[in-house]
Design a protein around this motif. Sequence first.
Motif, PDB file in Angstrom:
ATOM      1  N   THR A  74      62.944  15.554  36.599  1.00 24.49           N
ATOM      2  CA  THR A  74      63.193  14.227  37.149  1.00 24.49           C
ATOM      3  C   THR A  74      63.331  13.238  35.994  1.00 24.49           C
ATOM      4  OG1 THR A  74      61.861  14.780  39.079  1.00 24.49           O
ATOM      5  CG2 THR A  74      62.384  12.459  38.749  1.00 24.49           C
ATOM      6  N   VAL A  75      64.483  12.568  35.948  1.00 21.62           N
ATOM      7  CA  VAL A  75      64.784  11.702  34.810  1.00 21.62           C
ATOM      8  C   VAL A  75      65.215  10.318  35.282  1.00 21.62           C
ATOM      9  CG1 VAL A  75      65.537  13.714  33.463  1.00 21.62           C
ATOM     10  CG2 VAL A  75      67.249  12.338  34.669  1.00 21.62           C
ATOM     11  N   LYS A 101      58.309   3.210  31.195  1.00 20.80           N
ATOM     12  CA  LYS A 101      56.893   3.563  31.040  1.00 20.80           C
ATOM     13  C   LYS A 101      56.138   3.276  32.337  1.00 20.80           C
ATOM     14  CE  LYS A 101      52.856   4.416  29.148  1.00 20.80           C
ATOM     15  NZ  LYS A 101      52.415   5.792  28.775  1.00 20.80           N
ATOM     16  N   ALA A 102      56.394   2.123  32.930  1.00 26.81           N
ATOM     17  CA  ALA A 102      55.726   1.758  34.182  1.00 26.81           C
ATOM     18  C   ALA A 102      56.090   2.711  35.313  1.00 26.81           C
ATOM     19  CB  ALA A 102      56.084   0.318  34.565  1.00 26.81           C
ATOM     20  N   LEU A 103      57.298   3.275  35.253  1.00 26.02           N
ATOM     21  CA  LEU A 103      57.738   4.222  36.283  1.00 26.02           C
ATOM     22  C   LEU A 103      57.106   5.603  36.117  1.00 26.02           C
ATOM     23  CD1 LEU A 103      61.547   3.343  36.409  1.00 26.02           C
ATOM     24  CD2 LEU A 103      59.877   2.899  38.215  1.00 26.02           C
ATOM     25  N   GLY A 104      56.478   5.838  34.952  1.00 30.51           N
ATOM     26  CA  GLY A 104      55.811   7.118  34.730  1.00 30.51           C
ATOM     27  C   GLY A 104      56.393   7.969  33.622  1.00 30.51           C
ATOM     28  N   VAL A 105      57.371   7.440  32.885  1.00 33.02           N
ATOM     29  CA  VAL A 105      58.022   8.217  31.827  1.00 33.02           C
ATOM     30  C   VAL A 105      57.044   8.483  30.680  1.00 33.02           C
ATOM     31  CG1 VAL A 105      59.805   8.125  30.029  1.00 33.02           C
ATOM     32  CG2 VAL A 105      60.352   7.479  32.386  1.00 33.02           C
ATOM     33  N   GLU A 106      57.019   9.738  30.241  1.00 37.64           N
ATOM     34  CA  GLU A 106      56.136  10.162  29.150  1.00 37.64           C
ATOM     35  C   GLU A 106      56.903  10.558  27.895  1.00 37.64           C
ATOM     36  OE1 GLU A 106      54.095  13.372  30.998  1.00 37.64           O
ATOM     37  OE2 GLU A 106      52.894  12.088  32.312  1.00 37.64           O
ATOM     38  N   VAL A 107      58.161  10.999  28.078  1.00 42.02           N
ATOM     39  CA  VAL A 107      59.009  11.430  26.973  1.00 42.02           C
ATOM     40  C   VAL A 107      60.301  10.622  26.998  1.00 42.02           C
ATOM     41  CG1 VAL A 107      60.379  13.327  26.021  1.00 42.02           C
ATOM     42  CG2 VAL A 107      58.079  13.772  26.893  1.00 42.02           C
ATOM     43  N   MET A 108      60.657  10.056  25.856  1.00 41.05           N
ATOM     44  CA  MET A 108      61.882   9.271  25.752  1.00 41.05           C
ATOM     45  C   MET A 108      62.859   9.964  24.806  1.00 41.05           C
ATOM     46  SD  MET A 108      63.388   6.464  26.746  1.00 41.05           S
ATOM     47  CE  MET A 108      62.060   5.382  27.277  1.00 41.05           C
ATOM     48  N   ILE A 109      64.068  10.224  25.304  1.00 40.08           N
ATOM     49  CA  ILE A 109      65.132  10.803  24.489  1.00 40.08           C
ATOM     50  C   ILE A 109      66.193   9.729  24.283  1.00 40.08           C
ATOM     51  CG2 ILE A 109      66.895  12.588  24.313  1.00 40.08           C
ATOM     52  CD1 ILE A 109      65.168  14.323  26.165  1.00 40.08           C
ATOM     53  N   ILE A 110      66.446   9.396  23.018  1.00 35.89           N
ATOM     54  CA  ILE A 110      67.345   8.295  22.688  1.00 35.89           C
ATOM     55  C   ILE A 110      68.529   8.828  21.893  1.00 35.89           C
ATOM     56  CG2 ILE A 110      67.533   6.079  21.498  1.00 35.89           C
ATOM     57  CD1 ILE A 110      64.526   5.708  21.893  1.00 35.89           C
ATOM     58  N   THR A 111      69.724   8.443  22.289  1.00 38.08           N
ATOM     59  CA  THR A 111      70.925   8.874  21.577  1.00 38.08           C
ATOM     60  C   THR A 111      71.675   7.655  21.055  1.00 38.08           C
ATOM     61  OG1 THR A 111      72.449   8.868  23.459  1.00 38.08           O
ATOM     62  CG2 THR A 111      71.087  10.831  23.149  1.00 38.08           C
ATOM     63  N   HIS A 222      54.754   2.116  20.940  1.00 34.05           N
ATOM     64  CA  HIS A 222      53.731   1.121  21.313  1.00 34.05           C
ATOM     65  C   HIS A 222      53.167   1.416  22.695  1.00 34.05           C
ATOM     66  CE1 HIS A 222      52.590  -3.076  22.732  1.00 34.05           C
ATOM     67  NE2 HIS A 222      51.858  -2.940  21.653  1.00 34.05           N
ATOM     68  N   ALA A 223      54.046   1.895  23.587  1.00 33.38           N
ATOM     69  CA  ALA A 223      53.650   2.181  24.970  1.00 33.38           C
ATOM     70  C   ALA A 223      53.032   3.570  25.134  1.00 33.38           C
ATOM     71  CB  ALA A 223      54.862   2.039  25.892  1.00 33.38           C
ATOM     72  N   GLY A 224      53.013   4.365  24.060  1.00 29.79           N
ATOM     73  CA  GLY A 224      52.371   5.676  24.125  1.00 29.79           C
ATOM     74  C   GLY A 224      53.271   6.817  24.552  1.00 29.79           C
ATOM     75  N   MET A 225      54.574   6.631  24.449  1.00 28.18           N
ATOM     76  CA  MET A 225      55.506   7.704  24.808  1.00 28.18           C
ATOM     77  C   MET A 225      55.862   8.540  23.585  1.00 28.18           C
ATOM     78  SD  MET A 225      58.179   6.003  27.537  1.00 28.18           S
ATOM     79  CE  MET A 225      58.233   4.305  26.987  1.00 28.18           C
ATOM     80  N   LYS A 226      56.195   9.823  23.817  1.00 28.81           N
ATOM     81  CA  LYS A 226      56.728  10.669  22.759  1.00 28.81           C
ATOM     82  C   LYS A 226      58.235  10.432  22.674  1.00 28.81           C
ATOM     83  CE  LYS A 226      53.362  14.450  22.952  1.00 28.81           C
ATOM     84  NZ  LYS A 226      53.181  15.920  23.154  1.00 28.81           N
ATOM     85  N   VAL A 227      58.752  10.382  21.460  1.00 33.01           N
ATOM     86  CA  VAL A 227      60.156  10.012  21.259  1.00 33.01           C
ATOM     87  C   VAL A 227      60.925  11.096  20.518  1.00 33.01           C
ATOM     88  CG1 VAL A 227      61.710   8.353  20.164  1.00 33.01           C
ATOM     89  CG2 VAL A 227      59.596   7.550  21.236  1.00 33.01           C
ATOM     90  N   LEU A 228      62.132  11.367  21.026  1.00 38.52           N
ATOM     91  CA  LEU A 228      63.114  12.187  20.321  1.00 38.52           C
ATOM     92  C   LEU A 228      64.382  11.350  20.224  1.00 38.52           C
ATOM     93  CD1 LEU A 228      63.915  15.071  19.217  1.00 38.52           C
ATOM     94  CD2 LEU A 228      64.972  15.424  21.458  1.00 38.52           C
ATOM     95  N   ALA A 229      64.968  11.274  19.028  1.00 37.34           N
ATOM     96  CA  ALA A 229      66.222  10.538  18.864  1.00 37.34           C
ATOM     97  C   ALA A 229      67.242  11.424  18.168  1.00 37.34           C
ATOM     98  CB  ALA A 229      66.000   9.262  18.059  1.00 37.34           C
ATOM     99  N   VAL A 230      68.454  11.410  18.685  1.00 38.03           N
ATOM    100  CA  VAL A 230      69.541  12.212  18.136  1.00 38.03           C
ATOM    101  C   VAL A 230      70.763  11.322  17.977  1.00 38.03           C
ATOM    102  CG1 VAL A 230      70.918  14.303  18.374  1.00 38.03           C
ATOM    103  CG2 VAL A 230      68.647  14.201  19.417  1.00 38.03           C
TER     104      VAL A 230
END
Length: 272
Positions: A74-75, A101-111, A222-230
Amino acid sequence: MLLREKIEQAKQWITQRTPHQPKIGLILGSGLGSLADEIEERTVLPYASIPHFAVSTVESHVGQLVLGKLEGQTVVAMQGRLHFYEGHSLEAVTFPVRVMKALGVEVMIITNASGAVHERIKPGELMLVSDHINLTGSNPLIGPHDPQLGPRFPDMSEAYSKELRSLARKVAAEQGIELQEGVYAWWTGPAFETPAEVRMIRMLGGDAVGMSTVPEVIVANHAGMKVLAVSCVCNMAAGILEQPITAEEVFAMAAKVKQKFATFIRGVVRNL
């Protein structure tokens, strides 16, 4: 109105319009927006409709939030991002990250799309971001501190999750993708960098340069999410080939690489 009150209003508005509770967030930059069209059971929400969201003015960015299923996960995806150079405040640029983050996201993938500064990296390649350099003199956390949103002085020593980078390298190997890895330098834009500025970035340790991503990464951490950027490397930065750089060149390369890029991101999402 406090920032957290705006976040809560946006969250409530979104949750009233979708059954999805996302754990993975996607920020889809230049050339990769079409990945959002592959999300199943979609709820599509234009930024202009969401309380307190700014509207993207860049032609290649659709400007809508898409929630649903991708590779069984679910994304929530930003189909087109907001940029500092559009005149938005950094709070506005990063507000969607806060809402995710407020919606419940724990992992952020940024392109994103970028220009190669280091000559070992070539147009058409994907670069895993290992770290960044903020060259803008600004930061999205400047201003009043709200401890409910995160710490006053967040640690940035692992802004890009080692665990997620390891996973990304594994997926790239399985797909036969030669994945570069390096440091991304954030330039405000919208003007491309001068040759002298590119030489400076290289001296500072930058491998690629672009006009986005770093504000969202700072706020996600800052919000405590794990981040991956490509990053999709779309051109050689100014002065390397001694030829002009155009937005059309960047968009054309992003379009050429988008299928490989999308397949790679889908592989990462599947393995989370």
